[in-house]
Design a protein around this motif. Structure first.
Motif, PDB file in Angstrom:
ATOM      1  N   TYR A  31      -3.618  11.891  -9.438  1.00 48.79           N
ATOM      2  CA  TYR A  31      -3.975  12.219  -7.405  1.00 48.79           C
ATOM      3  C   TYR A  31      -2.745  10.682  -7.297  1.00 48.79           C
ATOM      4  O   TYR A  31      -2.443   9.804  -8.161  1.00 48.79           O
ATOM      5  CB  TYR A  31      -4.571  12.375  -7.335  1.00 48.79           C
ATOM      6  CG  TYR A  31      -5.862  12.769  -7.159  1.00 48.79           C
ATOM      7  CD1 TYR A  31      -6.743  13.020  -8.032  1.00 48.79           C
ATOM      8  CD2 TYR A  31      -5.692  14.208  -6.086  1.00 48.79           C
ATOM      9  CE1 TYR A  31      -7.876  14.344  -8.532  1.00 48.79           C
ATOM     10  CE2 TYR A  31      -7.164  15.029  -6.666  1.00 48.79           C
ATOM     11  CZ  TYR A  31      -7.530  15.174  -7.640  1.00 48.79           C
ATOM     12  OH  TYR A  31      -8.767  16.246  -7.555  1.00 48.79           O
ATOM     13  N   TYR A  33      -1.543   8.995  -3.529  1.00 49.37           N
ATOM     14  CA  TYR A  33      -2.250   8.413  -1.738  1.00 49.37           C
ATOM     15  C   TYR A  33      -1.391   8.662  -1.079  1.00 49.37           C
ATOM     16  O   TYR A  33      -0.447   7.800  -1.888  1.00 49.37           O
ATOM     17  CB  TYR A  33      -3.841   7.937  -2.297  1.00 49.37           C
ATOM     18  CG  TYR A  33      -4.338   8.543  -3.583  1.00 49.37           C
ATOM     19  CD1 TYR A  33      -4.497   8.498  -4.697  1.00 49.37           C
ATOM     20  CD2 TYR A  33      -5.873   9.814  -2.907  1.00 49.37           C
ATOM     21  CE1 TYR A  33      -5.952   8.916  -5.607  1.00 49.37           C
ATOM     22  CE2 TYR A  33      -6.872  10.069  -3.340  1.00 49.37           C
ATOM     23  CZ  TYR A  33      -6.896   9.880  -4.774  1.00 49.37           C
ATOM     24  OH  TYR A  33      -7.389  10.407  -5.294  1.00 49.37           O
ATOM     25  N   TYR A  35      -2.123   5.603   1.976  1.00 53.34           N
ATOM     26  CA  TYR A  35      -3.894   4.594   3.457  1.00 53.34           C
ATOM     27  C   TYR A  35      -2.375   4.330   4.272  1.00 53.34           C
ATOM     28  O   TYR A  35      -0.976   3.825   3.774  1.00 53.34           O
ATOM     29  CB  TYR A  35      -3.456   3.853   2.693  1.00 53.34           C
ATOM     30  CG  TYR A  35      -4.755   4.137   1.260  1.00 53.34           C
ATOM     31  CD1 TYR A  35      -4.684   4.649   0.122  1.00 53.34           C
ATOM     32  CD2 TYR A  35      -5.997   4.312   1.575  1.00 53.34           C
ATOM     33  CE1 TYR A  35      -5.506   4.774  -0.584  1.00 53.34           C
ATOM     34  CE2 TYR A  35      -7.435   3.998   0.634  1.00 53.34           C
ATOM     35  CZ  TYR A  35      -6.938   4.544  -1.272  1.00 53.34           C
ATOM     36  OH  TYR A  35      -7.768   5.254  -1.662  1.00 53.34           O
ATOM     37  N   LEU A  45      -7.785   6.266   3.858  1.00 57.33           N
ATOM     38  CA  LEU A  45      -6.936   7.075   3.070  1.00 57.33           C
ATOM     39  C   LEU A  45      -7.150   7.874   4.827  1.00 57.33           C
ATOM     40  O   LEU A  45      -7.645   9.008   5.233  1.00 57.33           O
ATOM     41  CB  LEU A  45      -7.990   8.023   2.876  1.00 57.33           C
ATOM     42  CG  LEU A  45      -7.772   9.098   1.872  1.00 57.33           C
ATOM     43  CD1 LEU A  45      -6.652   8.705   1.140  1.00 57.33           C
ATOM     44  CD2 LEU A  45      -9.026  10.264   1.733  1.00 57.33           C
ATOM     45  N   PHE A  88       0.611   2.543   2.502  1.00 59.62           N
ATOM     46  CA  PHE A  88       0.664   2.249   0.969  1.00 59.62           C
ATOM     47  C   PHE A  88       0.236   3.225   0.061  1.00 59.62           C
ATOM     48  O   PHE A  88       0.193   4.526   0.639  1.00 59.62           O
ATOM     49  CB  PHE A  88      -0.571   1.635   0.803  1.00 59.62           C
ATOM     50  CG  PHE A  88      -0.945   0.111   1.361  1.00 59.62           C
ATOM     51  CD1 PHE A  88      -0.981  -0.401   2.268  1.00 59.62           C
ATOM     52  CD2 PHE A  88       0.027  -0.987   0.477  1.00 59.62           C
ATOM     53  CE1 PHE A  88      -1.069  -2.211   2.509  1.00 59.62           C
ATOM     54  CE2 PHE A  88      -0.034  -2.096   0.466  1.00 59.62           C
ATOM     55  CZ  PHE A  88      -0.681  -2.845   2.011  1.00 59.62           C
TER      56      PHE A  88
END
Lengths: 113, 111
Positions: A31, A33, A35, A45, A88
């Motif tokens: 995965y 992500y 953030y 998130l 991020f």
């Protein structure tokens, strides 16, 4: 090796689109992500994409994944002053059943009124 | 919603003191993490734990130790605080391959 890179700063005008870019080096990501960190707070998130997907859209957010180039981007449509924050990207690596997160350095988005 | 609570938002300590940073989660997650965040360096993993009484070193464990006596609580310990440990400390939890959830952070200043 494991490395996630982002540019440090991005400045856009209110109402424009923002595109935050991220490159990663490890192809075994499961995965990826995004953030968001507002001033003085922890990381929240925003969205994520599974590594076998190319695109994910969630309201004003669009995530694009180019696995060949190991490039991830986050597009924010109609950027608002409340979107000013540090963003991020992170990849989740599956290392023999143990999951390891690698974070980028963060991109500080400044939205000008 | 996952709740990750860090005991202090701001903390000021002196060089040489022993410092405890506490983190508590309410979702029965097996994995807990301590990071420090510094400008231009992003998040760096200090220690993590996959279970009670279990701990693993992250990328920058020197000068730190941890304790996980109960599943919901993960403590970060600065044995003898130094000025280069002034930073933002973030606790996170996770279950399996699910996303990490973060606390609000503790901004620690060592004078």
């Amino acid at each position: 090796g494991e490395d996630v890179e982002q540019s440090l700063f991005l400045s856009v005008r209110e109402g424009d689109s923002s595109v935050i870019n991220c490159t990663y080096t490890d192809s075994s990501s499961t995965y990826l992500y995004w953030y968001k960190q507002e001033p003085g707070a922890g990381l929240q998130l925003l969205t994520y994409i599974f590594s076998n997907m190319d695109m994910k859209q969630d309201q004003r957010l669009t995530v694009l994944l180019n696995k060949k180039d190991k490039h991830l981007s986050l597009r924010i449509a109609d950027t608002q002053t409340g979107d000013s924050a540090i963003y991020f990207c992170a990849e989740c690596l599956d290392t023999s059943g143990t999951y390891k997160y690698i974070f980028g350095t963060g991109t500080r988005l400044k939205v000008l009124a | 919603d996952v709740k990750v609570t860090q005991s202090s938002r701001y903390l000021v300590k002196r060089t040489g003191e022993k410092v405890f940073l506490e983190c508590v989660q309410d979702m029965d997650h097996e994995n807990m993490f301590w990071y420090r965040q510094d400008p231009g360096l992003g998040l760096r993993l200090i220690y993590f734990s996959y279970d009670v009484k279990m701990k693993e070193k992250g990328d920058i464990p020197e000068g730190y130790s941890v304790s996980r006596e109960k599943k919901e609580r993960f403590s970060l310990i600065l044995e003898s605080a130094s000025t280069n440990q002034t930073s933002m400390y973030l606790c996170a939890t996770r279950t399996g391959s699910q996303p990490q959830h973060f606390g609000d952070g503790t901004r620690l200043s060592i004078l």
